[in-house]
Write a protein that holds these residues in place. Structure first.
Motif, short mmCIF file in Angstrom:
data_model
loop_
_atom_site.label_atom_id
_atom_site.label_comp_id
_atom_site.label_asym_id
_atom_site.label_seq_id
_atom_site.Cartn_x
_atom_site.Cartn_y
_atom_site.Cartn_z
N VAL A 10 37.65 34.88 37.91
CA VAL A 10 37.28 36.13 38.57
C VAL A 10 35.80 36.03 38.94
O VAL A 10 34.97 35.65 38.13
N VAL A 11 35.50 36.38 40.18
CA VAL A 11 34.14 36.29 40.70
C VAL A 11 33.61 37.69 40.95
O VAL A 11 34.33 38.57 41.43
N ILE A 35 43.19 41.67 45.06
CA ILE A 35 42.08 40.74 44.83
C ILE A 35 41.52 41.05 43.45
O ILE A 35 41.10 42.18 43.18
N ARG A 36 41.54 40.07 42.58
CA ARG A 36 41.14 40.29 41.19
C ARG A 36 39.63 40.23 40.99
O ARG A 36 39.13 40.54 39.92
N ASN A 37 38.90 39.80 41.98
CA ASN A 37 37.45 39.72 41.84
C ASN A 37 36.87 41.12 41.72
O ASN A 37 37.41 42.09 42.23
N THR A 38 35.75 41.21 41.03
CA THR A 38 35.11 42.50 40.78
C THR A 38 34.15 42.82 41.92
O THR A 38 33.26 42.02 42.23
N LEU A 39 34.33 43.98 42.53
CA LEU A 39 33.49 44.41 43.64
C LEU A 39 32.40 45.34 43.12
O LEU A 39 32.68 46.35 42.47
N ARG A 63 25.59 38.20 37.71
CA ARG A 63 25.14 37.42 38.87
C ARG A 63 26.33 37.31 39.84
O ARG A 63 27.39 36.84 39.46
N PRO A 64 26.15 37.76 41.09
CA PRO A 64 27.29 37.67 42.01
C PRO A 64 27.59 36.22 42.39
O PRO A 64 26.69 35.40 42.52
N PHE A 140 36.29 31.89 50.42
CA PHE A 140 35.14 31.65 49.54
C PHE A 140 35.49 31.59 48.07
O PHE A 140 34.76 31.00 47.28
N ILE A 141 36.60 32.20 47.66
CA ILE A 141 36.93 32.20 46.25
C ILE A 141 37.98 31.16 45.91
O ILE A 141 37.90 30.48 44.89
#
Length: 149
Positions: A10-11, A35-39, A63-64, A140-141
Motif C-alpha cells: 500500500v502506497v 484502490i487500496r493506496n491511502t489518499l 512519506r508519500p 505508478f503503483i
C-alpha cells in the motif's frame, strides 16, 4: 521483493488540489476502483511542502510514494512546489504527476524541465476522470518500481 509482495504494498498518495470537486472525484475513483493506496490531501502548495517535510500539523505524516499535483494552487503554485521537491535531495525521488486542467504548452514544458514524472490533463467528464486516476494508480503503483520510502 517479489512481484506478489509489490502488488500487495500500500502506497501513500498525496493529492495536492484546492478544488473540492476534484478532490471528491479522486476519492470516488479510489473507492470505485477499490484502490487500496491511502489518499492524503493538501489544499495548497505550502501545505504540500509541509506534508512532505513533516512540519507543523503534518509532523506524523507518512512519506508519500506518489504525488498528484495540480498547477493552479493557492499560496504556492504547482510549478514552485515541483521545483522545491526536485531540488531537495531527500524528496526528489518521489514521483510527481502533474494533474491539471492546463493544456498550455508552456506549462507542459516547464513541468518536464522541472523533472515532473508525468503531465496529465484532467478530463472534465466524471467517467474519464476516474479512469485517468485508475490508470495513474495502475501505472505508478503496479507497473513502475518506486524508490523505497
Amino acid at each position: 521483493m517479489s512481484d506478489n509482495t509489490r502488488q500487495l504494498q500500500v502506497v501513500d498518495v498525496l493529492l495536492v488540489e484546492d478544488d473540492e470537486g476534484d478532490v471528491l472525484m479522486t476519492r470516488e475513483a479510489f473507492e470505485y476502483y477499490k484502490i487500496r493506496n491511502t489518499l492524503h490531501v493538501a489544499r495548497d502548495g505550502e501545505k504540500a511542502l509541509q506534508f512532505v517535510r513533516q512540519l507543523g500539523e503534518y509532523a506524523d505524516a507518512p512519506r508519500p510514494g506518489l504525488i498528484l499535483m495540480d498547477l493552479n494552487l493557492p499560496r504556492r503554485d504547482g510549478l514552485e512546489v515541483l521545483a522545491e521537491l526536485k531540488e531537495d535531495p531527500s524528496l526528489r525521488l518521489i514521483p510527481v504527476v502533474i494533474l491539471t486542467t492546463s493544456q498550455a504548452e508552456e506549462d507542459i514544458l516547464r513541468s518536464y524541465a522541472l523533472h515532473a514524472n508525468a503531465y496529465v490533463s484532467k478530463p472534465v467528464d466524471f467517467e474519464r476522470f476516474i479512469d485517468v486516476i485508475r490508470q495513474i494508480d495502475s501505472f505508478f503503483i503496479t507497473v513502475v518500481r518506486l524508490p523505497p520510502s
